[in-house]
Design a protein around this motif. Sequence first.
Motif, mmCIF file in Angstrom:
data_model
loop_
_atom_site.group_PDB
_atom_site.id
_atom_site.type_symbol
_atom_site.label_atom_id
_atom_site.label_comp_id
_atom_site.label_asym_id
_atom_site.label_seq_id
_atom_site.Cartn_x
_atom_site.Cartn_y
_atom_site.Cartn_z
ATOM 1 N N PHE A 244 -3.704 -1.317 8.827
ATOM 2 C CA PHE A 244 -3.110 -2.647 8.677
ATOM 3 C C PHE A 244 -1.940 -2.831 9.631
ATOM 4 C CE2 PHE A 244 0.600 -4.794 6.875
ATOM 5 C CZ PHE A 244 0.145 -6.106 6.856
ATOM 6 N N HIS B 149 -10.755 -4.950 2.450
ATOM 7 C CA HIS B 149 -9.675 -4.841 3.425
ATOM 8 C C HIS B 149 -10.185 -4.712 4.847
ATOM 9 C CE1 HIS B 149 -6.615 -2.284 5.612
ATOM 10 N NE2 HIS B 149 -5.870 -3.316 5.241
ATOM 11 N N PHE C 140 -4.466 2.646 3.474
ATOM 12 C CA PHE C 140 -4.778 1.358 4.116
ATOM 13 C C PHE C 140 -3.695 0.927 5.100
ATOM 14 C CE2 PHE C 140 -6.732 1.335 -0.067
ATOM 15 C CZ PHE C 140 -8.025 0.935 0.198
ATOM 16 N N TYR D 92 -4.600 -7.308 2.722
ATOM 17 C CA TYR D 92 -3.804 -6.140 2.336
ATOM 18 C C TYR D 92 -2.873 -6.482 1.171
ATOM 19 C CZ TYR D 92 -0.668 -2.100 2.811
ATOM 20 O OH TYR D 92 0.079 -0.980 2.576
ATOM 21 N N THR E 275 -6.099 -8.399 7.766
ATOM 22 C CA THR E 275 -4.713 -8.042 7.423
ATOM 23 C C THR E 275 -4.190 -8.812 6.216
ATOM 24 O OG1 THR E 275 -3.944 -9.667 9.053
ATOM 25 C CG2 THR E 275 -4.175 -7.391 9.785
#
Length: 871
Positions: free
Chosen positions: A366, A36, A362, A65, A62
């Motif tokens: 993101f 990621h 995360f 993700y 991104t």
Amino acid sequence: MVCKEDTMKCIGNAAVHIPQEWYQPGDVLIGGMASHSLYLFPKIEFHQHPSEEIFDIPFVVTKFYQHILTLAFAVNELNENPQILPNITLGFHIHDSFTNAKMTYRTTLDLLFKSHTFVPNYKCGIQNNLIGVIGGLDFDTSSLMAGILSIYKIPQLSYGSFQSTVSDGTHSPSFYHMVPNDDVLYLGIVELLQHFGWKWIGLITQDDDAGQNFLKVLESKLSLNGICSAFTETVPKIHRYTSMADIFNNYLNDIPLLLESKANAVVIYGESLSIRRLASIILRRALNSLTDFSDFSMEKHATGKVWITTAQIDFTLTTFLRIFSMQTFDGAISFTIHTKEILRFQLFLQLLNPLRTKGDGFITDFWEQAFDCFIPNSDQPTDVSESCSGKQKLESLPAPFFEMSMTGHSYSIYNAVYALAHALHAMYSSWSKHRVIEDEGRQAPWNVEPWQLHSWLQRISFNNSAEEEIRFNEHGELVSGFDMTNLVTFPNNSYVRVQVGSLDLQAPPGKKLTIKEDRIQWHRHLTQVPPQSLCNDNCQPGSSRKRKEGEKFCCYDCTLCPEGMISDQKDMDYCVSCTEGHYPNMVQDQCIPKVVIFLSFEEPLGITLVFLALFFSLITALVLGIFIKQRDTPIVKANNRSLTYVLLISLLLCFLCSLLFIGQPKPITCFLRQPAFGIIFSTAVSSVLAKTITVVVAFMASKPGNIFRKWMGKTLAHSIVFSCSLVQIGICAVWLSTSPPFPDLDMHSLSGEITVECNEGSAVMFYYVLGYMGLLAIVSFSVAFLARKLPDSFNEAKFITFSMLVFCSVWLSFVPTYLSTRGKYMVAVEIFSILASSAGLLGCIFSPKCYTIVLRPDLNKREQLIRKYKI
């Protein structure tokens, strides 16, 4: 060592807080290793403590993700499904590899032991019943994880695609591929290039073992299929930097041959990072050529090339490349991991909100980097000019930053979660038949060891929610295929991927790849569709390739085919001859059937020759009739009536035998025409010779006491005719008995025609016949020439001299003319020679006599003969 329950981390003296993780508890856990974020690690130069040199803010990819969200979605979907693992709750624990070896080892151990102090076999905090790990995205991450997980025989399901030839060295029974190996992609790439005739291509790979192996194997296959690489470039992996300037100098590594090459098809192999670096190269080139930033437009710098990417690559950009236009990659063709849309997945994405999501470590990075905003929290100031409201929607992001449809990698993760769940369900179902259930009817999943799942995973087979069968082959690879997609871009920097084909591993060789060419949308800047990618233009049919010295075999000159040969396809290495019965057309690109020809009675030339033969036959018959009617007149009697009749009949037959040469040759006509012509003509020439010798003998015998007096009479003349003709009859008999003429087809003399002719059988015997006639003619000419001035009113010697002169001239001209002509005109030359020489004899010998008999009968008297003789 102290364990903190809120972060599930073990903090030691050397520990660094890594926030990228997502933990959801459950009776059994499925581990996940995502790619990621990307931390930039500087070189260690020992000027300060290493931990202080780590960049605190990662570069978030991104688009990846979605991989994390897919794992969470699949686990939650299974927990809602009462048909699979009833009364058992699945949980997950997802970490980030940071695309770095050190961090991959660290987070893998953290996934197993919740420890940052690297104490093997020690579990800190809540007991972790981990049944399998899904990851990683690339080969390096997967192999590093496998080094640890294989020790504990924990099932590892990799969702990235890489070559089996590279992975064989690190393969273990605990390792499963959720995608087919890349070996079949070589065949797919070759078939794709052959389908569109692309023979001059560029190759871009990343600088690692997988990339080098890709070049080694693919280039050998390309060479075997007549395809060359115009250039080969490798993109170095960048893991360490000394400064921000060093970051950009390395990240924007330039590939000089890429954009200037004549190769319009470029194959890219590597990871998704390869696309970002390629985009950086093109962007840097555009910026370097810019004089006025207000006039900047990536559209002006579109390359117009066809990018061909392999399954591991996804079209993704980072926040640094927001100004890059994806239209540069418009029309790209990709071999992608097979995927299908999953119901409710898009709804799951649409409901995502960073302000309401708990436990997801995360989402903050993101959301902030994807929407360029800031999520306030207790640790940071809230007076930020632009904070995230939570109302931003994922569907508003361009596809290079996030896709709402499930990607191939996400589909692999989804199937991996279900594979582990079905294997665990099958194992529990088997146990329930032999084991008494305790603790209020619930099984105790925490008593399951991960290694026990292997026997079930290896033979698992089920249909997922998209009604596709999921099973592994004997090598632990998912039995599936690849999709071939076409990238269609839009002005808002988004794109859609349109499936335009598939790569079926079960199909026979040569048919593994299917292409729907009508669905492909090519780059709008291409002037020709489908585009060409050649070192030079194709050699068109009618020419062949000639290799250029010192260059690759795909670069060549074109040379026209030699006369009589063709090439019926583009880029043929050599020209070929037509089969028998065919000949090249004018442009020498195909063979056409030859026309069958012979001298027929219907064509103008045949009609003309027939008319002449019949006309001269009629004249000869008329002359013969006159001589028979005037047989008792002095002029007829004085010139040996019997020889005259033999000569006229022979000439009549000569004219008529020329008709045997006209029309389609048959066995009987071929058998008769040359021998008949030879014998009849020899008889005619023998008669002329006999008449000449008779004149000479008669003159010599008129002198008193001459020895030639006893030779006077018909015996001498008949003997000459008979003996000379007999020799020719003997020659013809030998010819017909040893090698007689026969009908034949001459396919080679004329390029566009097949001549139906009479093969003479033995050319030597044919020229013997002609030579013997020539010998008789020369002897007759010589004797007639010597006797041309003999004092005889009815002396034929002078006329025979002229006739033999005509005869010899005709046949001396015949030989070179006959040998220089081809086809039916050879026959016409021979017929003309027969008619001309026969007409010469008829005219020169008999026209004076017919003139006297018909027009001057007063001269055809004995008294006139005696008077002139006395004078």
